[in-house]
Design an enzyme around this catalytic site. Sequence first.
Site, PDB file in Angstrom:
ATOM      1  N   MET A  30       0.846  -1.196   0.000  1.00  0.00           N
ATOM      2  CA  MET A  30       0.000   0.000   0.000  1.00  0.00           C
ATOM      3  C   MET A  30       0.882   1.247   0.000  1.00  0.00           C
ATOM      4  O   MET A  30       0.432   2.346   0.329  1.00  0.00           O
ATOM      5  CB  MET A  30      -0.937   0.000   1.211  1.00  0.00           C
ATOM      6  CG  MET A  30      -1.911  -1.174   1.165  1.00  0.00           C
ATOM      7  SD  MET A  30      -3.450  -0.859   2.040  1.00  0.00           S
ATOM      8  CE  MET A  30      -2.862  -0.595   3.695  1.00  0.00           C
ATOM      9  N   GLY A  31       2.165   1.084  -0.355  1.00  0.00           N
ATOM     10  CA  GLY A  31       3.042   2.247  -0.473  1.00  0.00           C
ATOM     11  C   GLY A  31       3.574   2.735   0.861  1.00  0.00           C
ATOM     12  O   GLY A  31       3.518   2.016   1.857  1.00  0.00           O
ATOM     13  N   HIS A  37       9.271  -3.424   3.320  1.00  0.00           N
ATOM     14  CA  HIS A  37       8.886  -3.623   1.911  1.00  0.00           C
ATOM     15  C   HIS A  37      10.128  -3.927   1.066  1.00  0.00           C
ATOM     16  O   HIS A  37      10.092  -4.787   0.176  1.00  0.00           O
ATOM     17  CB  HIS A  37       8.213  -2.365   1.358  1.00  0.00           C
ATOM     18  CG  HIS A  37       6.954  -1.959   2.057  1.00  0.00           C
ATOM     19  ND1 HIS A  37       6.841  -0.819   2.799  1.00  0.00           N
ATOM     20  CD2 HIS A  37       5.726  -2.554   2.112  1.00  0.00           C
ATOM     21  CE1 HIS A  37       5.609  -0.705   3.270  1.00  0.00           C
ATOM     22  NE2 HIS A  37       4.911  -1.744   2.875  1.00  0.00           N
ATOM     23  N   GLN A  61     -10.313  -2.704   2.150  1.00  0.00           N
ATOM     24  CA  GLN A  61      -9.880  -3.334   3.395  1.00  0.00           C
ATOM     25  C   GLN A  61      -9.929  -2.376   4.590  1.00  0.00           C
ATOM     26  O   GLN A  61      -9.484  -2.733   5.683  1.00  0.00           O
ATOM     27  CB  GLN A  61      -8.489  -3.941   3.248  1.00  0.00           C
ATOM     28  CG  GLN A  61      -7.356  -2.942   3.151  1.00  0.00           C
ATOM     29  CD  GLN A  61      -6.050  -3.614   2.772  1.00  0.00           C
ATOM     30  OE1 GLN A  61      -5.899  -4.125   1.672  1.00  0.00           O
ATOM     31  NE2 GLN A  61      -5.084  -3.625   3.674  1.00  0.00           N
ATOM     32  N   GLY A 147       4.748 -10.279   3.926  1.00  0.00           N
ATOM     33  CA  GLY A 147       5.522 -10.245   5.162  1.00  0.00           C
ATOM     34  C   GLY A 147       4.878 -11.044   6.281  1.00  0.00           C
ATOM     35  O   GLY A 147       3.649 -11.109   6.393  1.00  0.00           O
ATOM     36  N   GLN A 153      -2.881 -12.615   7.382  1.00  0.00           N
ATOM     37  CA  GLN A 153      -3.085 -12.334   5.955  1.00  0.00           C
ATOM     38  C   GLN A 153      -2.418 -13.421   5.111  1.00  0.00           C
ATOM     39  O   GLN A 153      -3.010 -13.954   4.168  1.00  0.00           O
ATOM     40  CB  GLN A 153      -2.487 -10.966   5.628  1.00  0.00           C
ATOM     41  CG  GLN A 153      -2.177 -10.731   4.169  1.00  0.00           C
ATOM     42  CD  GLN A 153      -1.633  -9.322   3.912  1.00  0.00           C
ATOM     43  OE1 GLN A 153      -2.388  -8.387   3.853  1.00  0.00           O
ATOM     44  NE2 GLN A 153      -0.331  -9.202   3.741  1.00  0.00           N
ATOM     45  N   SER A 185       6.501  -0.379  10.091  1.00  0.00           N
ATOM     46  CA  SER A 185       5.151  -0.285   9.532  1.00  0.00           C
ATOM     47  C   SER A 185       4.955   1.124   9.004  1.00  0.00           C
ATOM     48  O   SER A 185       5.450   2.089   9.607  1.00  0.00           O
ATOM     49  CB  SER A 185       4.125  -0.567  10.642  1.00  0.00           C
ATOM     50  OG  SER A 185       2.849  -0.096  10.250  1.00  0.00           O
ATOM     51  N   ARG A 187       2.408   2.718   9.285  1.00  0.00           N
ATOM     52  CA  ARG A 187       1.611   3.437  10.298  1.00  0.00           C
ATOM     53  C   ARG A 187       2.468   3.959  11.449  1.00  0.00           C
ATOM     54  O   ARG A 187       1.985   4.774  12.243  1.00  0.00           O
ATOM     55  CB  ARG A 187       0.505   2.533  10.853  1.00  0.00           C
ATOM     56  CG  ARG A 187      -0.631   2.303   9.853  1.00  0.00           C
ATOM     57  CD  ARG A 187      -1.845   1.668  10.514  1.00  0.00           C
ATOM     58  NE  ARG A 187      -3.003   1.675   9.640  1.00  0.00           N
ATOM     59  CZ  ARG A 187      -3.385   0.656   8.866  1.00  0.00           C
ATOM     60  NH1 ARG A 187      -2.700  -0.473   8.874  1.00  0.00           N
ATOM     61  NH2 ARG A 187      -4.453   0.771   8.093  1.00  0.00           N
TER      62      ARG A 187
HETATM   63  P1  AMP Z   1       1.514  -2.915   3.464  1.00  0.00           P
HETATM   64  O1  AMP Z   1       2.057  -1.870   2.538  1.00  0.00           O
HETATM   65  O2  AMP Z   1       1.529  -2.511   4.894  1.00  0.00           O
HETATM   66  O3  AMP Z   1       0.197  -3.477   2.986  1.00  0.00           O
HETATM   67  O4  AMP Z   1       2.528  -4.119   3.392  1.00  0.00           O
HETATM   68  C1  AMP Z   1       2.883  -4.713   2.172  1.00  0.00           C
HETATM   69  C2  AMP Z   1       3.638  -5.978   2.450  1.00  0.00           C
HETATM   70  O5  AMP Z   1       4.812  -5.682   3.197  1.00  0.00           O
HETATM   71  C3  AMP Z   1       2.825  -6.986   3.273  1.00  0.00           C
HETATM   72  O6  AMP Z   1       3.052  -8.282   2.769  1.00  0.00           O
HETATM   73  C4  AMP Z   1       3.393  -6.823   4.662  1.00  0.00           C
HETATM   74  O7  AMP Z   1       3.290  -7.986   5.457  1.00  0.00           O
HETATM   75  C5  AMP Z   1       4.850  -6.525   4.336  1.00  0.00           C
HETATM   76  N1  AMP Z   1       5.479  -5.826   5.462  1.00  0.00           N
HETATM   77  C6  AMP Z   1       5.039  -4.706   6.087  1.00  0.00           C
HETATM   78  N2  AMP Z   1       5.850  -4.392   7.114  1.00  0.00           N
HETATM   79  C7  AMP Z   1       6.820  -5.330   7.154  1.00  0.00           C
HETATM   80  C8  AMP Z   1       7.945  -5.565   7.994  1.00  0.00           C
HETATM   81  N3  AMP Z   1       8.243  -4.780   9.019  1.00  0.00           N
HETATM   82  N4  AMP Z   1       8.717  -6.634   7.726  1.00  0.00           N
HETATM   83  C9  AMP Z   1       8.424  -7.469   6.698  1.00  0.00           C
HETATM   84  N5  AMP Z   1       7.393  -7.308   5.864  1.00  0.00           N
HETATM   85  C10 AMP Z   1       6.591  -6.248   6.089  1.00  0.00           C
END
Ligand code: AMP
Length: 282
Positions: A30-31, A37, A61, A147, A153, A185, A187
Amino acid sequence: MNVCRTVDEIRAEIASLKSDGKSVALVPTMGALHDGHLRLIREAHEHADEVVVSIFVNPAQFGPNEDFDSYPRELEQDLEKCRKENVSVVFAPNRDDVYDEESFLKIEIGTLNKHMCGGSRPGFFEGILLIVNKLFNITTPDLALFGQKDIQQFQIISRMVMEFNHAVQLKMVPIVRASDGLALSSRNAYLSAEERLTAPGLYRCLTYIEKQIRDGVDEPGLLISHQTSELEAKGFRIDYLGMFSLKTLQPAETLVAGENYILAGAAWLGETRLIDNILIEL
Ligand code: AMP
């Protein structure tokens, strides 16, 4: 690096990569890209010729009172990071390129959705399956990487791939953390300076419980409720904290040798919801 904004563009791009006999890995995001990432992207390069990153803040979502509007959006910086990581194609569609105005269909999940984040965020995983299903159909990747941070998920997507016969391999990548243990994260950008100092407490609590379990505690209920109180005393509002079966995602009261568990927690610090987990193979 090509940036595709529409489904037609990305389909043409992937077709051209595949016609050269190249294998394609997809990293859905989600950028607001961070080192978590980037770890997925680097891992993707290890297993495929070409890496495609999708960047889309998926409205399906987010619940009505969640942070869809305020979710960080930093497309230019994200594209720069992707360029540096030798990403071949970024798919960054607008909402209307992916979703029709009306939709009649929904994926139902069942018991895998009952606890952990599924229990507290109604519609969350249905929204994720919808977009991941679309992304798989649009980009037809050989491999897709997710991740461990979002382990529920990953487990639910794995079931979808199996039950719906998607021709894609899945890979789960370990959690990337800041030096003080906080799981990275997008967030985390919401945290105030003071909250940021408190935030690693969630991971510290998980590692404390993990140690007790590895030292032989097989009924961790009391231990977990004590740790819940400790976190609350530090200013966390606990959404959930517990042990869950890796396979069924149901709460596990008595732990059994030979089984795999997720020790997982979600907690609010102010306006920010943090999640974290540790995989425990007994
Ligand atoms: P998101 O942009 O938050 O939807 O995350 C995109 C992908 O990156 C998802 O598969 C997450 O599980 C993975 N991800 C986010 N944070 C982490 C992290 N700290 N370590 C590993 N993978 C991550």
